[in-house]
Enzyme design. Structure first.
Site, PDB file in Angstrom:
ATOM      1  N   HIS A 207      -3.255   3.217  -7.666  1.00 26.63           N
ATOM      2  CA  HIS A 207      -3.444   2.220  -6.608  1.00 26.63           C
ATOM      3  C   HIS A 207      -2.317   2.216  -5.579  1.00 26.63           C
ATOM      4  CE1 HIS A 207      -0.607  -0.048  -9.085  1.00 26.63           C
ATOM      5  NE2 HIS A 207      -0.408  -0.838  -8.053  1.00 26.63           N
TER       6      HIS A 207
HETATM    7  C1  UD1 Z   1       0.144  -5.317  -5.340  1.00 26.70           C
HETATM    8  C2  UD1 Z   1       1.635  -5.034  -5.408  1.00 26.70           C
HETATM    9  C3  UD1 Z   1       1.890  -3.875  -6.368  1.00 26.70           C
HETATM   10  C4  UD1 Z   1       1.259  -4.163  -7.725  1.00 26.70           C
HETATM   11  C5  UD1 Z   1      -0.214  -4.461  -7.527  1.00 26.70           C
HETATM   12  C6  UD1 Z   1      -0.887  -4.808  -8.832  1.00 26.70           C
HETATM   13  C7  UD1 Z   1       2.904  -5.444  -3.314  1.00 26.70           C
HETATM   14  C8  UD1 Z   1       3.656  -4.785  -2.236  1.00 26.70           C
HETATM   15  N1  UD1 Z   1       2.178  -4.620  -4.114  1.00 26.70           N
HETATM   16  O1  UD1 Z   1      -0.480  -4.165  -4.785  1.00 26.70           O
HETATM   17  O2  UD1 Z   1       3.282  -3.719  -6.551  1.00 26.70           O
HETATM   18  O3  UD1 Z   1       1.416  -3.034  -8.548  1.00 26.70           O
HETATM   19  O4  UD1 Z   1      -0.336  -5.604  -6.645  1.00 26.70           O
HETATM   20  O5  UD1 Z   1      -2.281  -4.786  -8.668  1.00 26.70           O
HETATM   21  O6  UD1 Z   1       2.966  -6.629  -3.449  1.00 26.70           O
HETATM   22  N2  UD1 Z   1      -7.755  -6.990  -3.068  1.00 26.70           N
HETATM   23  C9  UD1 Z   1      -8.948  -7.482  -3.514  1.00 26.70           C
HETATM   24  N3  UD1 Z   1      -8.913  -8.554  -4.353  1.00 26.70           N
HETATM   25  C10 UD1 Z   1      -7.746  -9.160  -4.731  1.00 26.70           C
HETATM   26  C11 UD1 Z   1      -6.546  -8.637  -4.237  1.00 26.70           C
HETATM   27  C12 UD1 Z   1      -6.564  -7.542  -3.420  1.00 26.70           C
HETATM   28  O7  UD1 Z   1     -10.009  -6.987  -3.211  1.00 26.70           O
HETATM   29  O8  UD1 Z   1      -7.797 -10.134  -5.506  1.00 26.70           O
HETATM   30  C13 UD1 Z   1      -7.776  -5.808  -2.194  1.00 26.70           C
HETATM   31  C14 UD1 Z   1      -7.633  -6.141  -0.746  1.00 26.70           C
HETATM   32  O9  UD1 Z   1      -8.483  -5.311  -0.011  1.00 26.70           O
HETATM   33  C15 UD1 Z   1      -6.200  -5.798  -0.424  1.00 26.70           C
HETATM   34  C16 UD1 Z   1      -5.900  -4.659  -1.409  1.00 26.70           C
HETATM   35  O10 UD1 Z   1      -6.696  -4.956  -2.551  1.00 26.70           O
HETATM   36  O11 UD1 Z   1      -5.997  -5.429   0.892  1.00 26.70           O
HETATM   37  C17 UD1 Z   1      -4.477  -4.551  -1.798  1.00 26.70           C
HETATM   38  O12 UD1 Z   1      -3.975  -5.796  -2.336  1.00 26.70           O
HETATM   39  P1  UD1 Z   1      -2.414  -6.171  -2.149  1.00 26.70           P
HETATM   40  O13 UD1 Z   1      -2.098  -7.437  -2.850  1.00 26.70           O
HETATM   41  O14 UD1 Z   1      -2.046  -6.085  -0.713  1.00 26.70           O
HETATM   42  O15 UD1 Z   1      -1.652  -4.987  -2.846  1.00 26.70           O
HETATM   43  P2  UD1 Z   1      -1.936  -4.215  -4.208  1.00 26.70           P
HETATM   44  O16 UD1 Z   1      -2.298  -2.825  -3.859  1.00 26.70           O
HETATM   45  O17 UD1 Z   1      -2.854  -4.966  -5.119  1.00 26.70           O
END
Ligand code: UD1
Length: 393
Positions: A207
């Site tokens: 991821h």
């Molecule tokens: C975040 C953390 C990462 C951690 C990961 C665990 C940062 C910089 N990164 O990354 O260190 O390993 O969480 O999962 O904080 N999304 C959904 N549903 C949700 C949340 C996110 O669909 O409940 C999607 C959204 O499209 C979003 C993308 O996932 O843009 C990324 O989510 P984000 O919280 O920005 O970062 P992670 O890649 O999850």
């Protein structure tokens, strides 16, 4: 002396796994703690389900910041947390891990002169291109109390000039959560649901932006997975799901790869325990695979979890199809199906207890611990009035 009041900030999936035993210990010790969820993760699979599975109390405050660019997400959380801290001021803000919500929590607190405790302090990949590395370094240099998960994390803090008296080697809360639920994890046998056999498949997750936002790199990974000699179960993070669809890589996964959505805590860990091999770029899974006896291949150029490499449980593998295929074949040849490593030092069930003990000591020694709230606020905030200035001068 009045009792300490804490704010604990969570935002993303790994934060929830780590705070579960800490919140339980605080409640046992009758220490007041307000749980604030920024809402960085918001889906049931990424957040809600973890509360039910791990018995985490519902958050006292939900900020609902959601997704966005790093600036948007961190900025929204910063603004919302500042308002929250101003509305009701605690004695110490506790932040965990290295996600954007961790950074926002620490920054909002220090700007209001509220002390910060950082759990999982001192991990370093020494790769500033990683957003989490930037978060870790910044948070550690803002925090007043540092709880390190490993001896090498302690050394990193000292090497960066953090005063030793502010650092405590307490072990790893992620490990405590796992060990407290290990029986349930081991009997669950979630691989049966996917028609897989125990130790007959690899579990794979990716991821990290550097792996999934780069089409060439993601294609190498996908092709590597599709050519392993054992089936690959691939629970897909929302970010990765979007990338696979965007670049049309879904069909490249082939019949050998079973794609599924994000999984609950117990399903995921049961699948790690049953896996012949774990391939991942996640920080937490490197630790969990080490504790559950599944050899880990980390699809990154570096790791902050060096302790798992030193334990013999983990290996860095370049994100190239040939390298992935070769490393997987070697690991399958080398390790017997059931294998265990010695757990890293202090990765046990006393981590939360150690942390709470140090928090109590910190409060006893702090000035505010020995005065009432209004007095401590005055001490920090009150500007002298003109009359007072005249008297002083
Ligand atoms: C975040 C953390 C990462 C951690 C990961 C665990 C940062 C910089 N990164 O990354 O260190 O390993 O969480 O999962 O904080 N999304 C959904 N549903 C949700 C949340 C996110 O669909 O409940 C999607 C959204 O499209 C979003 C993308 O996932 O843009 C990324 O989510 P984000 O919280 O920005 O970062 P992670 O890649 O999850």
């Amino acid at each position: 002396m009045r009792p300490i009041r804490l704010d604990c900030i969570v935002g993303a999936r790994p934060n929830l796994i780590k705070v579960a035993p800490l919140l339980a210990e605080l409640s046992r010790e009758e220490i007041a703690c307000r749980l604030i969820h920024t809402g960085q993760h918001y889906d049931h699979q990424m957040s809600g389900g973890f509360f039910t599975d791990l018995g985490i109390p519902a958050p006292d405050v939900e900020l609902g910041v959601g997704s966005g660019t790093h600036g948007q997400q961190t900025g929204k959380a910063l603004i919302a947390l500042e308002e929250c801290f101003q509305a009701s001021r605690s004695d110490l803000v506790v932040v965990v891990g290295d996600v954007n919500s961790t950074l926002a929590g620490a920054l909002a607190a220090v700007k209001l002169k509220i002390p910060v405790a950082h759990i999982e302090a001192g991990y370093r990949s020494f790769d500033r291109r990683m957003p989490e590395e930037v978060n870790r370094v910044l948070v550690d240099h803002m925090a007043d109390v540092h709880f390190a998960p490993t001896a090498d994390a302690m050394s990193n803090l000292i090497a960066e000039g953090i005063p030793p008296q502010k650092t405590h080697f307490v072990g790893n809360l992620m490990a405590e959560t796992l060990l407290r639920h290990e029986k349930k994890i081991r009997v669950k046998a979630a691989y049966g649901r996917f028609e897989l056999k125990e130790k007959g498949y690899a579990l794979a997750t990716v991821h990290r932006p550097e792996n999934v936002d780069d089409p060439e790199r993601l294609q190498e990974i996908v092709e590597g997975f599709s050519r392993l000699t054992i089936p690959v179960l691939f629970p897909v993070h929302p970010r990765t799901n979007a990338a696979l669809d965007r670049w049309g890589f879904t069909r490249d996964l082939g019949a050998n790869v079973i794609r599924t959505g994000p999984l609950s805590y117990f399903d995921m860990l049961s699948l790690v325990a049953g896996a012949r091999l774990t391939l991942t770029d996640s920080g937490g899974l490197q630790e969990e695979a080490c504790l559950l006896g599944s050899p880990c291949l980390t699809l990154r150029d570096n790791t902050e979890r060096t302790v798992t490499i030193l334990a013999g449980a983990n290996r860095l593998v370049p994100c190239e199809r040939g390298a992935i295929i070769e490393a997987a074949a070697r690991a399958i040849d080398y390790f017997p199906p059931h294998h265990d490593w010695a757990a890293p030092d202090k990765w046990d069930c006393q981590v939360s207890q150690r942390i709470v003990g140090h928090l109590r000591d910190w409060w006893t020694r702090s000035d505010s611990g020995n005065s009432d709230v209004s007095a401590s606020n005055k001490k920090v905030y009150k500007q002298p009035t003109i009359e007072e200035e005249v008297v002083v001068s």
